[in-house]
Design an enzyme around this catalytic site. Structure first.
Site: not given
Length: 294
Positions: A135, A163
């Site tokens: 992330y 992500k």
């Protein structure tokens, strides 16, 4: 493990005393899976107010979400922090709770080098059998997990996705260089369609709490080659994408989406300090945005 193309980063419902509202949490999970057609859910991510959840609450949320989802969709547990040993501990707890994967945010505040980022993520990945989603959110962490480091991490077998909230150019380069098993997800709702167009696989979304079904239609239209329809849907949804983060000026997630859910009759409660509720002007903006949707 395929987490699907539409992943919802779920808010954490609180009661009037600021404690986790378990009954509403269960209803919210059902609503996201049923009404909003999410492919997976993330618990204890940024949208779930992870900085103000203690370890006991996080572990309880991992277990509760797995039990409530009951195999209908994968559950991804937010276990990242800026402390590698602590992240390993939470990752082991998520694995024991039955989570289907973990989301690991880049270490914040201590601003490690790219080599430090690599060693951090590698150590956590090697501590678990679970699939790992990186992330990268430079606006919150103060450090960018760059293309080369992401691709280096993608060679680790159980690091299966990222992500990434960096600009489209970075998503493009990662998608172009990633191995076949590694999937790129945008972390910016407004970039869902542009990200798909440059090779991303899907979106880890906040606005899917409100318009998940429509986002799914847009994603499916693009994937199936109906690009004009996808563009039309993107244009239609764009005010929601922008408005839930700008009310009409920037407001920290998840304050607006929690207000929106409450307004729509899903009582997820307020936010924990240091976040504060919307002002009346901001709340009026969100109400108008929702009440005047096409």
């Amino acid at each position: 493990m395929d987490f699907g193309r539409l992943i919802t980063a779920m808010v954490t419902p609180f009661d009037a005393e600021g404690k986790i509202d378990w009954e509403t949490t269960g209803r919210l999970i059902d609503y996201l899976i049923g009404e909003q057609q999410t492919d997976s859910i993330v618990v204890c991510g940024t949208t779930g107010e992870s900085p103000t959840l203690d370890d006991e609450e996080k572990i309880a949320l991992y277990k509760f979400a797995v039990e409530r989802a009951a195999g209908r969709v994968p559950v991804i547990a937010g276990t990242g922090s800026n402390n590698t040993a602590h992240s390993i501990h939470l990752t082991k707890e998520a694995e024991a709770a039955g989570a289907d994967g973990v989301l690991l945010v880049s270490p914040y505040y201590n601003k490690p080098s790219q080599e430090g980022l690599y060693q951090h993520f590698r150590a956590i990945a090697e501590s678990t059998k679970l699939p790992v989603m990186l992330y990268n959110v430079p606006g919150r962490t103060g450090v960018n997990l760059n293309v080369d480091t992401t691709l280096r991490l993608a060679e680790i077998p159980n690091i299966v996705a990222t992500k990434d909230c960096a600009p489209t150019e970075q998503l493009t380069a990662i998608a172009a260089g990633a191995p076949a098993h590694f999937k790129v997800y945008s972390g910016d709702d407004s970039q869902t369609l542009p990200a798909l167009a440059v090779g991303a696989y899907g979106i880890v979304s906040v606005t899917s709490h409100i318009i998940g079904r429509e986002m799914k239609q847009m994603i499916n239209a693009y994937v199936e080659g109906r690009t004009a329809e996808a563009a039309r849907l993107h244009q239609q949804l764009s005010p929601i994408f922008k408005g839930l983060f700008n009310c009409p000026h920037p407001v920290t997630n998840p304050v607006p989406v929690k207000y929106a859910l409450n307004h729509l009759g899903i009582p997820v409660g307020g936010v924990r300090l240091p976040l504060v509720p919307l002002t009346e002007a901001e709340a009026a903006f969100v109400r108008n945005l929702l009440d005047n949707r096409e």
